[in-house]
Design a protein around this motif. Structure first.
Motif, PDB file in Angstrom:
ATOM      1  N   ASP A 207      -0.030   7.643   6.504  1.00 26.24           N
ATOM      2  CA  ASP A 207       0.901   8.017   7.525  1.00 26.24           C
ATOM      3  C   ASP A 207       1.002   7.572   8.828  1.00 26.24           C
ATOM      4  OD1 ASP A 207       3.375   9.835   8.155  1.00 26.24           O
ATOM      5  OD2 ASP A 207       1.765  11.096   9.386  1.00 26.24           O
ATOM      6  N   GLU A 208      -0.391   7.548   9.386  1.00 27.49           N
ATOM      7  CA  GLU A 208      -0.567   6.691  10.736  1.00 27.49           C
ATOM      8  C   GLU A 208       0.045   5.303  10.911  1.00 27.49           C
ATOM      9  OE1 GLU A 208      -4.414   7.688  12.410  1.00 27.49           O
ATOM     10  OE2 GLU A 208      -4.093   9.875  12.110  1.00 27.49           O
ATOM     11  N   VAL A 209      -0.259   4.580   9.611  1.00 28.04           N
ATOM     12  CA  VAL A 209       0.106   3.296   9.340  1.00 28.04           C
ATOM     13  C   VAL A 209       1.699   3.257   9.215  1.00 28.04           C
ATOM     14  CG1 VAL A 209       0.347   1.331   8.190  1.00 28.04           C
ATOM     15  CG2 VAL A 209      -1.849   2.466   8.378  1.00 28.04           C
TER      16      VAL A 209
ATOM     17  N   LEU B 287       9.185   8.003   3.183  1.00 29.92           N
ATOM     18  CA  LEU B 287       9.476   6.628   3.664  1.00 29.92           C
ATOM     19  C   LEU B 287       9.414   5.794   2.602  1.00 29.92           C
ATOM     20  CD1 LEU B 287      10.142   5.020   6.116  1.00 29.92           C
ATOM     21  CD2 LEU B 287       7.585   4.829   6.610  1.00 29.92           C
ATOM     22  N   SER B 288       8.338   6.128   1.704  1.00 30.23           N
ATOM     23  CA  SER B 288       7.989   4.942   0.604  1.00 30.23           C
ATOM     24  C   SER B 288       9.378   4.666  -0.388  1.00 30.23           C
ATOM     25  CB  SER B 288       6.953   5.599  -0.284  1.00 30.23           C
ATOM     26  OG  SER B 288       7.254   6.523  -1.328  1.00 30.23           O
ATOM     27  N   ARG B 289      10.114   5.792  -0.525  1.00 34.30           N
ATOM     28  CA  ARG B 289      11.398   5.707  -1.189  1.00 34.30           C
ATOM     29  C   ARG B 289      12.442   4.775  -0.729  1.00 34.30           C
ATOM     30  NH1 ARG B 289      11.013  11.680  -1.560  1.00 34.30           N
ATOM     31  NH2 ARG B 289      12.676  11.599  -0.207  1.00 34.30           N
ATOM     32  N   HIS B 290      12.431   4.319   0.575  1.00 32.61           N
ATOM     33  CA  HIS B 290      13.252   3.592   1.278  1.00 32.61           C
ATOM     34  C   HIS B 290      12.725   2.136   1.559  1.00 32.61           C
ATOM     35  CE1 HIS B 290      15.872   6.821   1.916  1.00 32.61           C
ATOM     36  NE2 HIS B 290      14.571   7.656   1.963  1.00 32.61           N
TER      37      HIS B 290
ATOM     38  N   ARG C  19       4.072  -4.684  -4.442  1.00 30.51           N
ATOM     39  CA  ARG C  19       5.118  -3.803  -3.805  1.00 30.51           C
ATOM     40  C   ARG C  19       4.519  -2.603  -3.455  1.00 30.51           C
ATOM     41  NH1 ARG C  19      10.899  -5.171  -4.784  1.00 30.51           N
ATOM     42  NH2 ARG C  19      10.862  -7.368  -5.707  1.00 30.51           N
ATOM     43  N   ILE C  20       4.932  -1.903  -2.174  1.00 28.33           N
ATOM     44  CA  ILE C  20       4.626  -0.759  -1.965  1.00 28.33           C
ATOM     45  C   ILE C  20       5.849   0.177  -1.866  1.00 28.33           C
ATOM     46  CG2 ILE C  20       3.843   0.750   0.013  1.00 28.33           C
ATOM     47  CD1 ILE C  20       2.254  -1.814   1.140  1.00 28.33           C
ATOM     48  N   ASP C  21       5.793   0.983  -2.787  1.00 31.80           N
ATOM     49  CA  ASP C  21       7.057   1.884  -3.004  1.00 31.80           C
ATOM     50  C   ASP C  21       6.751   3.170  -3.511  1.00 31.80           C
ATOM     51  OD1 ASP C  21       6.572   1.475  -5.806  1.00 31.80           O
ATOM     52  OD2 ASP C  21       7.693  -0.190  -5.661  1.00 31.80           O
TER      53      ASP C  21
ATOM     54  N   ILE D 254       2.865   4.454  -4.041  1.00 29.33           N
ATOM     55  CA  ILE D 254       2.452   5.086  -2.647  1.00 29.33           C
ATOM     56  C   ILE D 254       1.402   6.054  -2.899  1.00 29.33           C
ATOM     57  CG2 ILE D 254       3.901   7.085  -2.770  1.00 29.33           C
ATOM     58  CD1 ILE D 254       3.314   5.128   0.324  1.00 29.33           C
ATOM     59  N   ASP D 255       1.307   6.828  -4.017  1.00 29.65           N
ATOM     60  CA  ASP D 255      -0.002   7.903  -4.155  1.00 29.65           C
ATOM     61  C   ASP D 255      -1.150   7.285  -4.296  1.00 29.65           C
ATOM     62  OD1 ASP D 255       2.204   9.739  -4.306  1.00 29.65           O
ATOM     63  OD2 ASP D 255       1.795  10.327  -6.211  1.00 29.65           O
ATOM     64  N   ASP D 256      -1.391   6.242  -4.933  1.00 29.68           N
ATOM     65  CA  ASP D 256      -2.647   5.204  -4.764  1.00 29.68           C
ATOM     66  C   ASP D 256      -3.079   4.647  -3.603  1.00 29.68           C
ATOM     67  OD1 ASP D 256      -4.731   3.879  -6.519  1.00 29.68           O
ATOM     68  OD2 ASP D 256      -3.591   2.092  -5.616  1.00 29.68           O
ATOM     69  N   LEU D 257      -1.937   4.159  -3.041  1.00 32.91           N
ATOM     70  CA  LEU D 257      -2.358   3.623  -1.712  1.00 32.91           C
ATOM     71  C   LEU D 257      -2.524   4.837  -0.672  1.00 32.91           C
ATOM     72  CD1 LEU D 257      -2.583   1.139   0.101  1.00 32.91           C
ATOM     73  CD2 LEU D 257      -0.041   1.214   0.450  1.00 32.91           C
TER      74      LEU D 257
END
Length: 434
Positions: free
Chosen positions: A41-43, A76-79, A106-108, A112-115
């Motif tokens: 989240d800080e990124v 945010l990941s959804r966008h 892709r980061i989406d 997002i959960d894994d990242l």
């Protein structure tokens, strides 16, 4: 591996050499007490992502500061798929791969959960800060310190203090600013003379604690000039009494404080970083950090008297409008104390950087250029942002200098080292080392 790796073999070879050097970052917003991100989240909270996603349709409420960090990141990941064409997204992907072992392209919402799990360093503390520092090969990172920052609790030879003076110039009339100034200096500000004593004590304190620059971000309507003695005295007196000020009185105070800062930069031999052009809160409904724009009508001509009067002060200058680059080149061309400094904010896009970089390297003496700074809020962003600039620099050197002018690779690398390392080390040296 950088996601912005050059394809041209000669540029690739140059990039590999340049990327092996340490990074000297002369301007950031890093918090020296918590420099690296503790979670994803800080990124993702960097204003580039929230403002781009909001521009592409994400409601601002989805990244409201009141939400928990994981919810904000997932929202945010959804966008993110809507902004994966941007250079800012490439920085994010490089961070994920370099620091968190992410292997996807892709980061989406699906990844997002894994990242988020990989990027969880909430228990790692300073060990994670050191890891990011070492991986990025950082040498020094300049901070942005409020004038009442105690400057304690970190190594100021690596996280270098910088006296940020926006509030002093633009908000001195506000009671809170005056209270902070008097509390931090132990000077009872009663008039113009005691105001100068207070500001002078800030310089003494900052320099004693390792500061190597004074900096300010100025709106496009600001015109530096020496204040009128009687008018400024009256304006300061009225401000100290918390009286309502007329626009001309606000202007007198701004002029007085700014000119005083320039005088003290001359006295203490500090560079005075000028970041010129932002208009605040143009889009009030925007996300935090995504409300400010620039005004193309700003001109460095308004600063000519300042540059001429303080010929002994070095002014590293950043302009916000991408089409202001030619004027900055011209001022740097003829004025010894004007230095083109990095590529700031809305100009920090490869297309704009490439044009400005080429113009500066073709027209401005090589010994008075500061190639790049990160403007980062977290350490992880320094490496991908510098790599973006390094790629563009390598491509220019290969095309224009080696193939275009017949330079050797060593000569091209000497120029790169000047603008990335030698010049900023010298321009921003400790005052007693200048």
């Amino acid at each position: 591996m950088s996601t912005t790796f050059p394809h041209d073999p000669q540029a690739k070879a140059l990039f590999e050499q340049i990327a092996s050097w340490p990074i000297y970052d002369p301007h950031s917003h890093i918090d020296a007490h918590s420099p690296a991100s503790r979670n994803l989240d800080e990124v993702l909270g960097y204003h580039y992502y929230t403002e781009l996603a909001h521009s592409a349709g994400m409601p601002a409420a989805e990244v409201d500061p009141g939400l928990d960090p994981f919810t904000r990141a997932r929202n945010l990941s959804r966008h993110l798929h809507r902004i994966d064409n941007t250079v800012q997204y490439s920085w994010l992907l490089e961070i994920a791969r370099t620091f968190h072992g992410f292997e996807g392209d892709r980061i989406d919402a699906d990844t997002i959960d894994d990242l988020y799990r990989r990027a969880d360093h909430s228990q790692d503390g300073e060990a994670w800060d050191r890891s990011v520092w070492q991986t990025s090969q950082l040498e020094a990172v300049f901070l942005t310190n409020d004038f009442d920052d105690p400057l304690e609790g970190w190594d100021t030879s690596t996280y270098v203090p910088c006296l940020r003076t926006d509030d002093l110039v633009l908000k001195l009339h506000e009671p809170r600013t005056l209270q902070r100034l008097m509390a931090s200096t132990n000077v009872d500000v009663e008039d113009v003379k005691s105001l100068r004593l207070a500001i002078a004590s800030l310089f003494e304190y900052f320099v004693e604690h390792g500061a190597r620059a004074c900096a300010i971000s100025l709106p496009p309507d600001f015109i530096p000039r020496k204040a009128t003695p009687i008018a400024s005295q009256n304006s300061v007196r009225r401000a100290l009494k918390h009286m309502d000020l007329r626009p001309d009185e606000h202007e007198e105070i701004r002029s007085l404080v700014f000119w005083t800062l320039a005088e003290l930069c001359a006295e203490w031999k500090l560079p005075f970083d000028l970041m010129i052009g932002p208009i605040r809160n143009v889009y009030p409904a925007g996300v935090t950090g995504g409300r400010d724009l620039f005004d193309r009508r700003v001109s460095l001509h308004d600063y000519a008297a300042l540059f001429n009067h303080f010929s002994e002060v070095t002014f590293p200058v950043s302009t916000l409008s991408p089409d202001a680059g030619a004027e900055l080149v011209a001022f740097s061309w003829i004025l010894p104390n004007v230095v083109p400094n990095g590529h700031w904010w809305y100009s920090n896009v490869p297309a704009f950087i490439a044009a400005d970089l080429k113009a500066r390297l073709q027209a401005v003496p090589k010994t008075k250029q500061v190639g790049y700074y990160s403007d980062a809020y977290k350490l992880e962003f320094i490496l991908p942002k510098f790599n973006m600039y390094r790629r563009l620099l390598a491509e220019y050197l290969a095309e224009d200098c080696i193939r275009g002018r017949g330079w050797t690779e060593d000569r091209a690398l000497e120029l790169a080292r000047l603008v990335l390392l030698d010049n900023p080390r010298r321009i921003f040296a400790r005052p007693n080392e200048s």
